[in-house]
Design an enzyme around this catalytic site. Structure first.
Site, short mmCIF file in Angstrom:
data_model
loop_
_atom_site.label_atom_id
_atom_site.label_comp_id
_atom_site.label_asym_id
_atom_site.label_seq_id
_atom_site.Cartn_x
_atom_site.Cartn_y
_atom_site.Cartn_z
CE LYS A 2 -3.78 -2.34 2.37
NZ LYS A 2 -4.52 -2.65 1.20
CB CYS A 3 4.26 1.74 -0.58
SG CYS A 3 5.64 2.89 -0.71
N GLY A 4 3.23 4.24 -2.30
CA GLY A 4 3.33 4.91 -3.58
C GLY A 4 4.32 4.23 -4.52
#
Length: 157
Positions: free
Chosen positions: A34-36
């Protein structure tokens, strides 16, 4: 001491010796769903495909240390990686890369990398040579398909 002296567990819970990677160039990456930077999973998979036949491997270590961006269980992480990015490179159990509970593998990587200091964010990359020595370190913003990273990999193969 080398990278090959450590043991871990795969994301499926199987014990593994990192000595299994002797003779290969390995890129170690702390990953999160769930990271950029999560789209880098796709670039990592392509990098693996491009160089696997030349003795290259990638190991992903899921980590929830940065912004709680990897909250899932190992089963959820494995399913996410497969469904969204077709990940076939080696994935290990979720670990800590910061603090007093930092995994010994990451302690070794940090202490032996050309650039010292704690891991700053998800998708930081450590490049290991065929003998298990840390040869390069790349910040999260360096994409797997970048010329900088490809040249470093090619130089060790």
């Amino acid at each position: 001491m080398s990278f090959h002296d450590f043991h871990s567990q795969t994301i499926q819970g199987k014990d593994i010796s990192l000595s299994d990677y002797k003779g290969k160039v390995v890129l170690v990456v702390n990953v999160a769903s769930k990271c950029g930077y999560t789209p880098q999973y796709g670039g990592l998979e392509q990098l693996r495909k491009d160089y696997k036949d030349k003795g290259f491997a990638i190991i992903g270590f899921p980590c929830n240390d940065f912004g709680a961006q990897e909250p899932g269980t190992e089963a959820q992480i494995a399913e996410f990686c497969q469904l969204n990015f077709g990940v076939s490179f080696d994935m290990m159990k979720k670990i800590k890369v910061l603090g007093k509970d930092k995994d010994p593998i990451y302690q070794f990587l940090i202490e032996n990398a050309p650039e010292k200091g704690d891991v700053k964010w998800n998708f930081e990359k450590f490049l290991i040579d065929k003998d298990g020595k840390v040869r390069a370190r790349f910040p999260s913003a360096v994409k797997p398909e970048s010329e900088e990273l490809k040249k470093a990999v090619e130089g060790l193969l």
